[in-house]
Design a protein around this motif. Sequence first.
Motif, mmCIF file in Angstrom:
data_model
loop_
_atom_site.group_PDB
_atom_site.id
_atom_site.type_symbol
_atom_site.label_atom_id
_atom_site.label_comp_id
_atom_site.label_asym_id
_atom_site.label_seq_id
_atom_site.Cartn_x
_atom_site.Cartn_y
_atom_site.Cartn_z
ATOM 1 N N TYR A 252 -46.519 -9.320 -76.190
ATOM 2 C CA TYR A 252 -47.002 -9.179 -77.560
ATOM 3 C C TYR A 252 -48.340 -8.463 -77.457
ATOM 4 O O TYR A 252 -49.210 -8.886 -76.694
ATOM 5 C CB TYR A 252 -47.182 -10.539 -78.223
ATOM 6 C CG TYR A 252 -45.872 -11.221 -78.518
ATOM 7 C CD1 TYR A 252 -45.201 -10.992 -79.713
ATOM 8 C CD2 TYR A 252 -45.285 -12.084 -77.606
ATOM 9 C CE1 TYR A 252 -43.987 -11.605 -79.989
ATOM 10 C CE2 TYR A 252 -44.080 -12.714 -77.871
ATOM 11 C CZ TYR A 252 -43.445 -12.463 -79.065
ATOM 12 O OH TYR A 252 -42.244 -13.072 -79.336
ATOM 13 N N ILE B 120 -44.755 -11.778 -71.898
ATOM 14 C CA ILE B 120 -43.589 -12.623 -72.095
ATOM 15 C C ILE B 120 -43.011 -12.901 -70.713
ATOM 16 O O ILE B 120 -42.687 -11.976 -69.975
ATOM 17 C CB ILE B 120 -42.551 -11.925 -72.991
ATOM 18 C CG1 ILE B 120 -43.157 -11.655 -74.363
ATOM 19 C CG2 ILE B 120 -41.279 -12.758 -73.097
ATOM 20 C CD1 ILE B 120 -42.303 -10.789 -75.259
ATOM 21 N N GLN C 129 -44.174 -7.933 -80.948
ATOM 22 C CA GLN C 129 -43.661 -7.702 -79.601
ATOM 23 C C GLN C 129 -43.603 -6.194 -79.373
ATOM 24 O O GLN C 129 -43.223 -5.434 -80.269
ATOM 25 C CB GLN C 129 -42.267 -8.312 -79.485
ATOM 26 C CG GLN C 129 -41.676 -8.289 -78.108
ATOM 27 C CD GLN C 129 -40.317 -8.973 -78.093
ATOM 28 O OE1 GLN C 129 -39.637 -9.075 -79.103
ATOM 29 N NE2 GLN C 129 -39.930 -9.441 -76.938
#
Length: 66
Positions: free
Chosen positions: A37, A52, A30
């Motif tokens: 990511y 995300i 991340q």
Amino acid sequence: MTDQIPTPHQSRPTIGVHFKCCNVYVTIYQNHTGTAYAGHCPRCAARIEIPIVDKGGSASRFFTGS
């Protein structure tokens, strides 16, 4: 030298990615802002970024990139 107390190392979340371009499996991390990511193929340097999201994301921890 400073007199700061060291904090315990916190590991960053990871996902697994299979790069079809070179048939290589890697773990990517991340990013520091926590928004995606991000990583690259270790052989040809092809970049991948998986965002995300709050809703509608995937529960999978393994992905394929090309």
